[in-house]
Design a protein around this motif. Sequence first.
Motif, PDB file in Angstrom:
ATOM      1  N   GLY A 160       0.832  -1.203   0.000  1.00 36.71           N
ATOM      2  CA  GLY A 160       0.000   0.000   0.000  1.00 36.71           C
ATOM      3  C   GLY A 160       0.857   1.240   0.000  1.00 36.71           C
ATOM      4  N   PRO A 161       0.575   2.216   0.858  1.00 36.78           N
ATOM      5  CA  PRO A 161       1.388   3.427   0.912  1.00 36.78           C
ATOM      6  C   PRO A 161       2.698   3.259   1.673  1.00 36.78           C
ATOM      7  CG  PRO A 161      -0.400   3.606   2.477  1.00 36.78           C
ATOM      8  CD  PRO A 161      -0.619   2.308   1.731  1.00 36.78           C
ATOM      9  N   GLY A 162       3.046   2.014   2.015  1.00 36.23           N
ATOM     10  CA  GLY A 162       4.363   1.739   2.589  1.00 36.23           C
ATOM     11  C   GLY A 162       4.479   1.923   4.084  1.00 36.23           C
ATOM     12  N   GLY A 190       9.216  -3.154  -0.749  1.00 34.79           N
ATOM     13  CA  GLY A 190       7.762  -3.221  -0.710  1.00 34.79           C
ATOM     14  C   GLY A 190       7.216  -3.557  -2.080  1.00 34.79           C
ATOM     15  N   LEU A 191       6.131  -4.330  -2.121  1.00 33.03           N
ATOM     16  CA  LEU A 191       5.524  -4.741  -3.389  1.00 33.03           C
ATOM     17  C   LEU A 191       4.022  -4.594  -3.310  1.00 33.03           C
ATOM     18  CD1 LEU A 191       6.431  -7.490  -5.792  1.00 33.03           C
ATOM     19  CD2 LEU A 191       4.199  -7.724  -4.707  1.00 33.03           C
ATOM     20  N   ALA A 204       4.161   5.328  -2.051  1.00 34.29           N
ATOM     21  CA  ALA A 204       5.087   4.780  -1.060  1.00 34.29           C
ATOM     22  C   ALA A 204       6.525   5.189  -1.353  1.00 34.29           C
ATOM     23  CB  ALA A 204       4.963   3.256  -1.023  1.00 34.29           C
ATOM     24  N   GLN A 205       6.921   5.123  -2.619  1.00 35.75           N
ATOM     25  CA  GLN A 205       8.299   5.459  -2.969  1.00 35.75           C
ATOM     26  C   GLN A 205       8.595   6.930  -2.701  1.00 35.75           C
ATOM     27  OE1 GLN A 205      10.852   2.978  -4.601  1.00 35.75           O
ATOM     28  NE2 GLN A 205      11.619   4.470  -3.127  1.00 35.75           N
ATOM     29  N   GLN A 206       7.633   7.784  -2.976  1.00 37.14           N
ATOM     30  CA  GLN A 206       7.817   9.209  -2.717  1.00 37.14           C
ATOM     31  C   GLN A 206       7.918   9.490  -1.219  1.00 37.14           C
ATOM     32  OE1 GLN A 206       4.539  11.695  -3.977  1.00 37.14           O
ATOM     33  NE2 GLN A 206       5.815  13.528  -4.041  1.00 37.14           N
ATOM     34  N   ALA A 207       7.093   8.811  -0.430  1.00 37.40           N
ATOM     35  CA  ALA A 207       7.058   9.067   1.005  1.00 37.40           C
ATOM     36  C   ALA A 207       8.227   8.428   1.750  1.00 37.40           C
ATOM     37  CB  ALA A 207       5.738   8.567   1.590  1.00 37.40           C
ATOM     38  N   ARG A 255       8.229  -1.900  -5.617  1.00 39.50           N
ATOM     39  CA  ARG A 255       8.005  -2.457  -6.950  1.00 39.50           C
ATOM     40  C   ARG A 255       6.540  -2.797  -7.138  1.00 39.50           C
ATOM     41  NH1 ARG A 255      12.641  -6.811  -8.475  1.00 39.50           N
ATOM     42  NH2 ARG A 255      11.408  -6.719 -10.406  1.00 39.50           N
ATOM     43  N   VAL A 256       6.071  -2.656  -8.368  1.00 42.81           N
ATOM     44  CA  VAL A 256       4.745  -3.130  -8.736  1.00 42.81           C
ATOM     45  C   VAL A 256       4.845  -4.613  -9.062  1.00 42.81           C
ATOM     46  CG1 VAL A 256       2.836  -2.917 -10.374  1.00 42.81           C
ATOM     47  CG2 VAL A 256       4.101  -0.867  -9.651  1.00 42.81           C
TER      48      VAL A 256
END
Length: 273
Positions: free
Chosen positions: A56-58, A73-74, A84-87, A94-95
């Motif tokens: 999700g949002p990590g 995280g996936l 998530a990557q931005q935060a 990864r998707v």
Amino acid sequence: MALDARAFTAFESSAHDRIAGRYAKHFAPLTGLALGPLLDAARVAAGRRVLDVATGPGVAAAAALGRGAAVTGLDVSPGMVALAQQAHPGATFRVGDVVALPFPDGAFDAVLGNFALGHFPEPEAALVECVRVLVPGGVLAFSWWDRPERQRVQGLFREVIAELGLPPHPDVPQGHDTLRFSEPEAFARLLRGAGLGGVDVAAHRTTHALPDVEALWRAGMGGMAVTASAIAVQDAATQARARDVLARRAEVYRGPRGLDIPIAYFIGTGRKS
């Protein structure tokens, strides 16, 4: 009814793309209640390689990162992964689909899933994949919700839908039971069936404080992609009725801080031999 797993995954991906920002703001504080027990169960510590599936949002990934772990995280939702990557730039996101993890055997010391199980249309296959990428002796730890009569955010929204007689969203593939692993024995059988030893399913209870019904409404509508879709697809008048029913039913939980909503969940763990 047989579930179309691909269709369900596609719905999950597109739905979570749409609600990613609202989920992070309004629902992630609820899922965050399990983070301490979840990471303790997975023995997340500095230097450990951790995979967080259905990230999700990590939120869980960030908590593991905070303990010094090397975190990946996936998620099937590109929107969630981007958020998530931005935060949390210190982790890798990864998707991907949990039933076909893009990692070699034994790539991780721990695999986490924070309230992930209900998002897996093929949970047995998903768990086998998670165990595959664990090192021997590695730990899997998943949280999942208790029954709606004890997990009252989910319960209140389900009761609203039942009282108003709202049908499921027409785009949600039927045949998936999000409550299947809300029974500890079923949860334990899933873990053992994936080949894990030392299986334990522990019950946890707490409360979630919300200032008012509007905050509860935003949390449910912004976080429960499958359940809340039965309300989200309705016209404005029906949604207003649903909110009024929610307010009436939630009044029993009013306290000095606003609403104190009972929350209950399980944490299931096992070790790869």
